[in-house]
Design an enzyme around this catalytic site. Sequence first.
Site, PDB file in Angstrom:
ATOM      1  CG  HIS A  24      48.228  13.471  41.769  1.00 53.67           C
ATOM      2  ND1 HIS A  24      47.984  12.124  41.729  1.00 53.67           N
ATOM      3  CD2 HIS A  24      49.582  13.607  41.767  1.00 53.67           C
ATOM      4  CE1 HIS A  24      49.139  11.461  41.724  1.00 53.67           C
ATOM      5  NE2 HIS A  24      50.127  12.350  41.741  1.00 53.67           N
ATOM      6  CB  THR A  25      44.444  18.838  38.848  1.00 46.59           C
ATOM      7  OG1 THR A  25      45.584  19.010  37.996  1.00 46.59           O
ATOM      8  CG2 THR A  25      44.728  19.506  40.176  1.00 46.59           C
ATOM      9  CG  ASP A  26      45.760  14.142  34.980  1.00 45.04           C
ATOM     10  OD1 ASP A  26      45.639  13.673  36.125  1.00 45.04           O
ATOM     11  OD2 ASP A  26      46.560  13.666  34.130  1.00 45.04           O
ATOM     12  CB  SER A  40      63.080  -1.517  22.132  1.00 42.32           C
ATOM     13  OG  SER A  40      63.758  -0.630  23.010  1.00 42.32           O
ATOM     14  N   GLY A  44      61.291   6.292  33.922  1.00 45.45           N
ATOM     15  CA  GLY A  44      60.913   6.251  35.335  1.00 45.45           C
ATOM     16  C   GLY A  44      61.291   7.505  36.097  1.00 45.45           C
ATOM     17  CB  SER A  70      55.451  11.888  30.080  1.00 46.28           C
ATOM     18  OG  SER A  70      54.715  12.379  31.140  1.00 46.28           O
ATOM     19  CB  SER A  84      54.892   5.264  29.383  1.00 44.62           C
ATOM     20  OG  SER A  84      54.636   6.023  30.508  1.00 44.62           O
ATOM     21  CD  GLU A 106      50.339   4.757  30.420  1.00 48.70           C
ATOM     22  OE1 GLU A 106      50.323   3.985  31.393  1.00 48.70           O
ATOM     23  OE2 GLU A 106      51.391   5.228  29.943  1.00 48.70           O
ATOM     24  CG  ASP A 158      51.743  12.392  31.772  1.00 50.37           C
ATOM     25  OD1 ASP A 158      51.557  13.535  32.233  1.00 50.37           O
ATOM     26  OD2 ASP A 158      52.062  11.418  32.481  1.00 50.37           O
TER      27      ASP A 158
HETATM   28  C1  GAF Z   1      51.254  11.068  36.045  1.00 46.52           C
HETATM   29  C2  GAF Z   1      49.970  10.697  35.314  1.00 46.52           C
HETATM   30  F1  GAF Z   1      50.236   9.949  34.216  1.00 46.52           F
HETATM   31  C3  GAF Z   1      49.190  11.951  34.921  1.00 46.52           C
HETATM   32  O1  GAF Z   1      47.965  11.596  34.341  1.00 46.52           O
HETATM   33  C4  GAF Z   1      48.977  12.868  36.126  1.00 46.52           C
HETATM   34  O2  GAF Z   1      47.966  12.374  36.961  1.00 46.52           O
HETATM   35  C5  GAF Z   1      50.283  13.086  36.891  1.00 46.52           C
HETATM   36  O3  GAF Z   1      50.939  11.867  37.173  1.00 46.52           O
HETATM   37  C6  GAF Z   1      50.072  13.822  38.171  1.00 46.52           C
HETATM   38  O4  GAF Z   1      49.681  15.119  37.928  1.00 46.52           O
HETATM   39  O5  GAF Z   1      52.133  11.732  35.189  1.00 46.52           O
END
Ligand code: GAF
Length: 375
Positions: free
Chosen positions: A25-27, A58, A112, A116, A118, A150, A162
């Site tokens: 949660h830093t991006d 798919s 899920g 990543s 998606s 996204e 991601d």
């Molecule tokens: C998910 C989000 F898609 C990323 O952008 C990132 O914020 C992450 O959560 C948390 O670090 O993967």
Amino acid sequence: MHLARFHAQPAVFVAPGRVNLIGEHTDYAEGFVMPVAINFATLAGISPRTDGKIVIYSENYGEEKTFDAASLPAKASKHWSDYPLGVVAVVTGEGHKIPGFSLSLWGDVPLGSGLSSSAALEVATMLAVESLIGVSYPGPVLARLCQRVENEFVGANCGIMDQFISANGKKDHALLLDCRDLSFRLAPIPANVALVIANTMVKHSVAGGDYPTRRRESEAACAVIASHRPGVSFLRDATLEDLKKWGSEMTPKSLMRARHVISEDLRTVAASEALLKGDMKEVGRLMAEAHTSYSKDFEGSCVEADTMVELAQDLPGLIGARLTGGGFGGCTINLVEQSQAESFAKALGERYAAKTGIVPEIHICHASDGAHRLD
Ligand code: GAF
């Protein structure tokens, strides 16, 4: 499968999922992250069509969808096809005309689970569409476009991590990314270290309520600091000192979220330096601190993920363990001495099943290359 279904030889592209070693949660706060591309991936095969249709199959869903290239849906419909359609929408928005094509998709990134899937789907599709129209975006630009898929089409307010690692990862390396200017440096993962990814089997979703709530709470803290220090645009610019000065003007939750984000940036840069020096003990220590901060201050974990991390602690070979990805479920990442990886994975799986009644999936992964064309 593409040839049999569409009677045309496809150009095939692969894009990996990822695991984040540290920096959660830093991006979106323009801070630092240190992910690794992994050996789970999405494949996209593409061939042109002459009937003006876009036909997407798919393999995972066993479903084919047909669209008119001249009048594509303008909005997402909470269907797997949102991702490829979002890619087409974003590339069209960049001024390109997209002709009809057939696209086959297949992937083994667990859905899920915070690895990543998606992003892998977007990046593989983006490369496929690029090849169709004869464009080649540099990796960082491609990642930004996929993030826009996204944010603008799918409706998930995620950051850049991601998509960036899926597009730009490197075999046997972790990537320290500065999410402000997208500069990065690679740090080798020692050959005697395994990535053991443990799926709690609790589903995670970025579009769901908790991720955007946490993001808002941390951004509210940033706004308080910015009201005193106008140079602060994102929590990346803030310090723990700022929180001491103005934390009392924040809600208690906002203060906690900001403390996580600001301290996580410091830990992430420190972990990359430790990894570059081969100081795995320090990397492990920082991962443990990061998990506590993610769980306690950010409240981004869940009972199952905390349990998975806890149960790993005294297993032979553990270097560091933490919840990875967007949070509230998904997987933990365990750095483990390679020679102990098999027995570690087995013991962790048994302990978790005994404690929670849930049988986890545990994968011993390695750092892989980012997206590319397959010959
Ligand atoms: C998910 C989000 F898609 C990323 O952008 C990132 O914020 C992450 O959560 C948390 O670090 O993967």
